[in-house]
Design an enzyme around this catalytic site. Structure first.
Site, PDB file in Angstrom:
ATOM      1  N   LYS A   1      17.597  -0.292 -23.822  1.00 35.23           N
ATOM      2  CA  LYS A   1      17.551   1.085 -23.331  1.00 35.23           C
ATOM      3  C   LYS A   1      17.209   1.130 -21.849  1.00 35.23           C
ATOM      4  O   LYS A   1      16.388   0.359 -21.355  1.00 35.23           O
ATOM      5  CB  LYS A   1      16.500   1.893 -24.103  1.00 35.23           C
ATOM      6  CG  LYS A   1      16.374   3.338 -23.601  1.00 35.23           C
ATOM      7  CD  LYS A   1      15.644   4.213 -24.573  1.00 35.23           C
ATOM      8  CE  LYS A   1      14.155   4.000 -24.557  1.00 35.23           C
ATOM      9  NZ  LYS A   1      13.470   4.906 -25.499  1.00 35.23           N
TER      10      LYS A   1
ATOM     11  N   TRP B   1      13.573   0.598 -35.659  1.00 37.97           N
ATOM     12  CA  TRP B   1      14.672  -0.333 -35.377  1.00 37.97           C
ATOM     13  C   TRP B   1      14.512  -1.610 -36.202  1.00 37.97           C
ATOM     14  O   TRP B   1      15.503  -2.174 -36.657  1.00 37.97           O
ATOM     15  CB  TRP B   1      14.724  -0.651 -33.876  1.00 37.97           C
ATOM     16  CG  TRP B   1      15.481   0.376 -33.095  1.00 37.97           C
ATOM     17  CD1 TRP B   1      15.574   1.712 -33.359  1.00 37.97           C
ATOM     18  CD2 TRP B   1      16.273   0.161 -31.918  1.00 37.97           C
ATOM     19  NE1 TRP B   1      16.361   2.338 -32.425  1.00 37.97           N
ATOM     20  CE2 TRP B   1      16.802   1.423 -31.534  1.00 37.97           C
ATOM     21  CE3 TRP B   1      16.569  -0.949 -31.153  1.00 37.97           C
ATOM     22  CZ2 TRP B   1      17.624   1.574 -30.409  1.00 37.97           C
ATOM     23  CZ3 TRP B   1      17.382  -0.802 -30.028  1.00 37.97           C
ATOM     24  CH2 TRP B   1      17.905   0.442 -29.672  1.00 37.97           C
TER      25      TRP B   1
END
Length: 248
Positions: free
Chosen positions: A196, A88
């Site tokens: 998440k 990421w």
């Protein structure tokens, strides 16, 4: 910039016309390990991550979200929580131009934090062996960030699986709420969060908390998430800074 739409189409086409690979040398391995190896061998996003030099397949989850919602922009400052192995952060570096690859747009800043060791990445400042929920680490982040604020906070964190779904869900909810604490401390007004979570009975606690500080909160599940996975992402945008927020 690599197009995720083209990648997804290519991956699906490739997986449809190529026979599944059979894992080799599996003698002595546990059944769960055998399933994981077989899944990796036949996952088109794993191959694409290798081809595109991303550290893991999760890069395409962030690419898909950002392609649609445009939260990573040149010149932005980004915190990547639970950054290991750094996929990421790689995407963030490219999109906020923190390595200065494009001289025609502003240069951003990316800082990644993880309990594990992070392999260095050009354009990112990594804090290895660090707990992003620790107040001293949060203070360090503020000292590193331009203007002591982030434009975007990313969290792909998850606890080590215990094998008990409800327990793991509860632990991840706790992590998400800790990220919400970080948001209220370092995110600039108008900023964004991707976090998440695993779908379950307690997810509404996180959504309610985010709804109290963001103008918009939605759930997204990228196509690159595995179908059998319970993982989903909260995308929260337009942070409303509370003027009465107490800073440590």
């Amino acid at each position: 910039m690599y197009s995720l739409a083209l990648l997804t189409k290519s991956c699906l086409h490739t997986s449809a016309r190529i026979l599944k690979k059979a894992p080799q040398n599996m003698k002595g391995k546990r059944a769960s390990d055998q399933r994981w190896i077989a899944r990796q061998l036949n996952d088109p996003f794993v191959k694409a991550a290798h081809d595109q030099n991303y550290r893991c397949r999760s890069a395409f989850k962030l690419i898909e979200i950002d392609d649609k919602y445009k939260i990573l922009k040149p010149g932005y400052s980004v915190i990547d929580c639970g950054a290991a192995p750094g996929a990421w952060s790689q995407v963030a570096v490219q999109r906020v131009n923190s390595a200065g690859a494009n001289s025609e747009v502003p240069i951003g800043f990316v800082v990644g934090v993880d309990l594990l060791r992070l392999t260095p990445l050009d354009g990112a400042h990594f804090l290895s062996f660090s707990d992003v929920t620790d107040q001293s680490i949060q203070t360090q982040l503020q000292e590193l960030l331009p203007s002591a604020q982030a434009d975007v906070i990313l969290s792909d964190m998850a606890p080590n699986a215990s094998g008990f779904r409800e327990l793991d869900h509860e632990r991840l909810v706790t992590i998400c709420l800790s990220v919400a604490d970080l948001v209220e401390r370092v995110l600039r007004p108008g900023g964004s969060l991707i976090c998440k979570y695993w779908d379950g009975a307690l997810a509404h606690h996180v959504q309610s908390r985010l709804a109290s500080t963001f103008c918009e909160v939605r759930t997204v599940k990228p196509k690159s998430c595995r179908k059998e996975s319970a993982e989903v992402y909260f995308l929260a945008r337009f942070f409303k800074k509370n003027p009465k927020q107490i800073h440590f």
